[in-house]
Write a protein that holds these residues in place. Sequence first.
Motif: not given
Length: 176
Positions: A137-152
């Motif tokens: 999901a992070g790759a699809a959105l162009g964001i880091s795994r850490h950023t994705l984890a916080v947003r999720l």
Amino acid sequence: MTTSDDRVGALFATHAARLFAYARRYGPPELAEDLVSDAFVVAVRRHGDLPDDTGEAYAWLVGTVRKIAANQRRRDASYDRYWREAVRTYWCAGTSESPELVIAERDACLSALANLSESDRDLLLLVAWDGLTPEQAGAALGISRHTLAVRLHRARQRLTLHLVPAPAAGAATASE
């Protein structure tokens, strides 16, 4: 002799600020900037359609911003309709649940998702609905795994707030 780029550049220098003020009627500053930018891209591509008179050219640019904004609203409305339709159509339920319970759960989730921002909804659907891992999901959105984890995490919290029904007036809570 001036080129079409020079003419559009002169129109930009003369009318961009005023056109931005007009475009702000359609949304936040970043949207207005995009609308103005897109209008001048159209002006470069269709320079032959630009009126010679500066005032008429400004009116043409206003009309272009208006049309671009209308197209954006239609796309946004279509997006909203399509994600709802997809979730409603492809909702999967356990085999032991009654149809009434499945429909109630689906409708509650649709309502909660509708109360979220588009970015929260997209993120949650990518992970929960489309089955992407957080890394994918992070790759699809162009964001880091850490950023994705916080947003999720934050998106899940907001979703939970919308899923919890408000207690009825005068109803006793479990802690009482």
